[in-house]
Design an enzyme around this catalytic site. Structure first.
Site, PDB file in Angstrom:
ATOM      1  N   TYR A 145      20.157  33.240   4.670  1.00 16.93           N
ATOM      2  CA  TYR A 145      19.451  34.473   4.310  1.00 16.93           C
ATOM      3  C   TYR A 145      19.281  34.605   2.799  1.00 16.93           C
ATOM      4  CZ  TYR A 145      20.234  36.015   9.134  1.00 16.93           C
ATOM      5  OH  TYR A 145      20.253  36.113  10.503  1.00 16.93           O
ATOM      6  N   LYS A 196      27.324  24.330  13.364  1.00 17.31           N
ATOM      7  CA  LYS A 196      26.559  23.320  14.086  1.00 17.31           C
ATOM      8  C   LYS A 196      26.763  21.985  13.368  1.00 17.31           C
ATOM      9  CE  LYS A 196      23.591  23.576  16.878  1.00 17.31           C
ATOM     10  NZ  LYS A 196      23.720  23.061  18.297  1.00 17.31           N
ATOM     11  N   ASP A 229      26.274  27.298  19.443  1.00 16.67           N
ATOM     12  CA  ASP A 229      25.537  27.532  20.694  1.00 16.67           C
ATOM     13  C   ASP A 229      26.494  27.576  21.882  1.00 16.67           C
ATOM     14  OD1 ASP A 229      25.990  24.859  20.146  1.00 16.67           O
ATOM     15  OD2 ASP A 229      24.203  24.127  21.182  1.00 16.67           O
ATOM     16  N   ASP A 253      25.533  36.740  12.603  1.00 16.37           N
ATOM     17  CA  ASP A 253      24.587  37.807  12.917  1.00 16.37           C
ATOM     18  C   ASP A 253      24.330  37.831  14.426  1.00 16.37           C
ATOM     19  OD1 ASP A 253      22.644  39.716  12.738  1.00 16.37           O
ATOM     20  OD2 ASP A 253      21.247  38.544  11.525  1.00 16.37           O
ATOM     21  N   ASP A 257      26.083  40.437  17.456  1.00 16.61           N
ATOM     22  CA  ASP A 257      25.248  41.306  18.293  1.00 16.61           C
ATOM     23  C   ASP A 257      25.487  41.011  19.773  1.00 16.61           C
ATOM     24  OD1 ASP A 257      24.145  42.605  16.198  1.00 16.61           O
ATOM     25  OD2 ASP A 257      22.064  42.069  16.629  1.00 16.61           O
TER      26      ASP A 257
END
Ligand code: NAD
Length: 368
Positions: A145, A196, A229, A253, A257
């Site tokens: 970001y 990852k 994942d 993030d 959520d």
């Protein structure tokens, strides 16, 4: 009475339901002052749209400096339709971004707790989520970001290219990993670090550096590495396997959520954003509910104040060193839910619907 624990708290109610839910926090602080050997000094200031209306800017320098001098800042919410048409740099939400940036709040803590009393609000089966208690630690100021280069640029054949850069340094990884390990020591002593590393070099570095921090300073904490994942899948399959989940800005993030939604309602979810310790050992911090200003229900005394009250509980625990009081407050919330009291967002058959004010009063009555 020995008032040995003087603490400065800045309350920033903000917009919409913000003032309604922060009012209940103020009542609880007053209760602690009156009934315990505590001495909270708290001030209330404008932020967001309320500050734009009064001062033409979302946060004044005076309020900003007060936040620097406080032991903890508790925020309601910023924004609403009245200010939607302002240009991006003048919007109420800029105040929040400024606070996060200037206070260098690099660690975002989002607990996902599924209260057994509200297990039916979750979209997962009760046996999978009942008693769930996870803490997601998300890095907040680095990663994709913020990385450079970034942008959208023209390329050959009338095509365009979008660019964002995912970068992390050793120091950035070490400081967020330490937050996760320190938290785990106060909980079930287990960290799952997500990246990852199968496809990203930055993920390989993340995994290696988290392991280095663990081997050096946190030998007693259990550490597992998991691909992000897979973690997203495991959160739905068997979320109770997790204690603390550590992730970078992007994966954190999404995972936070996802974990939050396991629990049901937005009105129950607190959060904390923490910075580094200053030279006096004080941690800069901002506590706020995950929800926004909920303009659709603002001014109706029907907002659920529990997310903000649990944000106060996090402030007691992580900034004010008052674990006992934090436990007491968490327990009071549980007891009120046990009694079947519910605000409209979490009402179900056979339960009693109460207002924002009633919910705050009921929680205070259980502190006694
Ligand atoms: P929202 O979280 O304000 O509301 C989403 C839905 O959840 C609404 O139906 C609302 O009534 C309900 N809800 C939220 N909190 C509740 C509570 N405590 N009790 C009962 N019901 C609750 O999200 P939104 O509608 O997308 O955003 C509204 C405004 O809030 C926007 O201006 C947005 O920019 C702002 N916002 C601010 C923050 C923040 O200050 N941290 C976060 C998110 C959104």
């Amino acid at each position: 009475m020995n008032k040995s624990n003087s603490r400065k708290i800045l309350l920033l109610p903000g917009d919409g339901i913000g003032p309604e839910v922060v009012r209940e926090v103020k009542k609880i602080l007053e209760w602690f002052n009156k009934n315990k050997s505590l001495d909270f000094s708290f001030e209330e200031e404008l932020i967001g749209g309320a500050s734009i209306d009064a001062n033409k800017i979302p946060i004044t320098d005076e309020v900003f400096f007060k936040s620097l001098q406080s032991d903890a800042v508790i925020l309601g919410a910023c924004g609403g339709p009245k200010w939607d048409n302002l240009e991006f740099s003048k919007k109420p939400e800029r105040a929040l971004l400024k606070l996060r940036k200037e206070l260098k709040l690099f660690a975002n803590l989002r607990p996902a707790i599924c209260f057994k009393q509200l297990v039916d609000s979750s979209s997962l089966k009760p046996e999978i989520v009942s008693g769930l208690d996870i803490m997601i630690v998300r890095e907040l100021t680095g990663g994709i970001y913020f990385g450079e280069p970034r942008g959208i640029e023209p390329i050959e054949n009338n095509q365009r290219k979008g660019i964002n850069t995912h970068t992390y340094t050793t120091n950035e990884i070490h400081r967020i990993a330490k937050v996760a390990f320190d938290l785990a020591k106060k909980r079930s002593n287990k960290v799952t670090s997500c990246e990852k590393s199968n496809v990203m070099e930055a993920g390989v570095l993340w995994r290696e550096e988290v392991q280095i921090v663990k081997d050096k300073d946190y030998k007693s904490v259990e550490l597992n590495h998991m691909l992000a994942d897979n973690c997203a899948m495991q959160l739905l399959r068997n979320p109770k396997q997790f204690d603390v989940i550590l992730a970078d800005n992007l994966f954190g993030d999404m995972l936070s959520d996802e974990a939050a939604m396991l629990t049901g309602s937005l009105g129950l979810l607190p959060s904390a954003s923490l910075g580094a310790k200053d030279k006096n050992g004080k941690i800069r911090s901002l506590y706020e509910p995950v929800h926004g200003s909920a303009p659709d229900i603002a001014g109706k005394n029907m907002a659920n104040p529990i997310a903000t009250i649990l944000s106060l509980s996090m402030a007691l625990r992580y900034s004010l060193n008052l674990d006992k009081e934090a436990d007491q407050l968490d327990l009071a919330v549980q007891k009120v839910l046990d009694d079947g009291l519910r605000t409209k967002d979490i009402i179900s058959k056979g339960k009693k619907e109460v207002t924002t004010t009633d919910m705050g009063d009921a929680i205070i009555s259980k502190l006694k």
